[in-house]
Design an enzyme around this catalytic site. Sequence first.
Site, PDB file in Angstrom:
ATOM      1  N   GLU A 101       9.563  -3.803  10.621  1.00 15.09           N
ATOM      2  CA  GLU A 101      10.002  -1.982  10.272  1.00 15.09           C
ATOM      3  C   GLU A 101      10.148  -1.410  10.652  1.00 15.09           C
ATOM      4  OE1 GLU A 101       6.813  -1.062   7.005  1.00 15.09           O
ATOM      5  OE2 GLU A 101       8.189   1.209   7.563  1.00 15.09           O
ATOM      6  N   LYS A 160      -0.527  -9.561   3.445  1.00 18.15           N
ATOM      7  CA  LYS A 160      -0.315  -8.951   3.944  1.00 18.15           C
ATOM      8  C   LYS A 160      -1.465  -7.946   5.167  1.00 18.15           C
ATOM      9  CE  LYS A 160       3.219  -5.230   4.244  1.00 18.15           C
ATOM     10  NZ  LYS A 160       2.517  -4.355   5.040  1.00 18.15           N
ATOM     11  N   ASP A 191      -1.044  -6.005  -0.121  1.00 16.81           N
ATOM     12  CA  ASP A 191      -1.435  -5.503   1.186  1.00 16.81           C
ATOM     13  C   ASP A 191      -2.851  -5.295   1.155  1.00 16.81           C
ATOM     14  OD1 ASP A 191       0.499  -5.071   3.132  1.00 16.81           O
ATOM     15  OD2 ASP A 191       1.125  -3.216   2.379  1.00 16.81           O
ATOM     16  N   ASP A 235       1.143  -0.934   0.010  1.00 16.29           N
ATOM     17  CA  ASP A 235      -0.003   0.081  -0.151  1.00 16.29           C
ATOM     18  C   ASP A 235       0.722   1.650  -0.100  1.00 16.29           C
ATOM     19  OD1 ASP A 235       0.848  -0.033   2.374  1.00 16.29           O
ATOM     20  OD2 ASP A 235      -0.791   0.249   3.922  1.00 16.29           O
ATOM     21  N   SER A 236       2.339   0.895  -0.077  1.00 11.65           N
ATOM     22  CA  SER A 236       3.564   1.825   0.210  1.00 11.65           C
ATOM     23  C   SER A 236       3.188   2.879  -1.475  1.00 11.65           C
ATOM     24  CB  SER A 236       4.906   1.827  -0.373  1.00 11.65           C
ATOM     25  OG  SER A 236       4.460   0.479  -1.020  1.00 11.65           O
ATOM     26  N   GLU A 244      -1.309  -5.264   9.422  1.00 12.74           N
ATOM     27  CA  GLU A 244      -0.221  -5.022   9.964  1.00 12.74           C
ATOM     28  C   GLU A 244      -0.870  -4.674  11.603  1.00 12.74           C
ATOM     29  OE1 GLU A 244       0.362  -0.706   9.000  1.00 12.74           O
ATOM     30  OE2 GLU A 244       1.139  -1.548   7.337  1.00 12.74           O
TER      31      GLU A 244
HETATM   32  O1  KIV Z   1       3.412  -1.524   1.510  1.00 10.67           O
HETATM   33  C1  KIV Z   1       4.634  -1.744   1.508  1.00 10.67           C
HETATM   34  O2  KIV Z   1       5.510  -1.370   0.363  1.00 10.67           O
HETATM   35  C2  KIV Z   1       5.882  -2.148   3.017  1.00 10.67           C
HETATM   36  C3  KIV Z   1       6.998  -2.282   2.560  1.00 10.67           C
HETATM   37  C4  KIV Z   1       7.674  -1.087   2.536  1.00 10.67           C
HETATM   38  C5  KIV Z   1       7.188  -3.433   3.829  1.00 10.67           C
HETATM   39  O3  KIV Z   1       4.725  -2.854   3.491  1.00 10.67           O
END
Ligand code: KIV
Length: 288
Positions: free
Chosen positions: A192, A123, A93, A54-55, A125
């Site tokens: 992280e 993934k 994510d 989600d970056s 959090e």
């Molecule tokens: O969203 C993302 O790119 C991440 C990584 C930096 C681990 O969660």
Amino acid sequence: MRSQPKEAARRKVTTLRLQEMKEQGERIAALTAYDWLMARLLDESGIDLILVGDSAAMVFCGHDTTISMTMPQMLYHASVVARAAKRALVVGDLPFMSYQLSEEEALKNAGAFMKEALVEAVKLEGGESVCPTVRRIVDAGIPVMGHLGLTPQSIHKFGTYKTRGVERGEAEQLLRDAKALQDAGAFAVVLEKIPAELAREVTKSLRIPTVGIGAGPDCDGQILVSHDLLGLFTRFRPRFVRRYAELGKAMQDAFRQYTADVKGATFPNAAESYWQGEEEAGESSGAT
Ligand code: KIV
């Protein structure tokens, strides 16, 4: 029996393979992708895991945090990445508020990642508090990767991007969170921006692999945002980002040169033009 390096380089990466890699002391190399072309280049380079992170909210869409990313946006990015990757394990994510409302909602969204985007894992959090959700998703046959330490979706709760787990109390909670994620069935955990010593302790205490980003050298694998490593995203640069290229600068040089060539009427030249009466060369039309 240990696989030969060449054979391992061709073998499809699965969650089981990542577990084997931890057991055999082989490091896991992971990077992010949000589009088909980047994913193709990563996959052909031998990356083990591609995270559709989600970056994308920050790197692809220009937001200040990851919070605004939506499920439809993530599904779009994940589907084009999954189409490109043949060998790497593709992880989608779960965006902010796609798994916090209820276990049902979380399962539905994790399922959409698998069924619509065709990723192979998701993934999310959080630690102990998300473990019932992790268990529910894993029980449905969907592999889950955890994410602890600096969890960007909680940035407004933290109020700062500083290193997490520095104080003993927070470090002990992180150890409990990591163990709880493993017990809930997570296949790996991203760590992280935590002290290297704490990441080493977590890595030693877990059966499942840890994948670090700003968590020192002793994790079972490492992940970075590809656009950081390539010098394409330059708004800020944490200490843990190693720049392997300066593509942002190379692209700007190319764009400036193109603009100058168009304005100076040196592009296109005769060889770059089509003329009446000449034979068609049968060239590919490229992207257009
Ligand atoms: O969203 C993302 O790119 C991440 C990584 C930096 C681990 O969660």
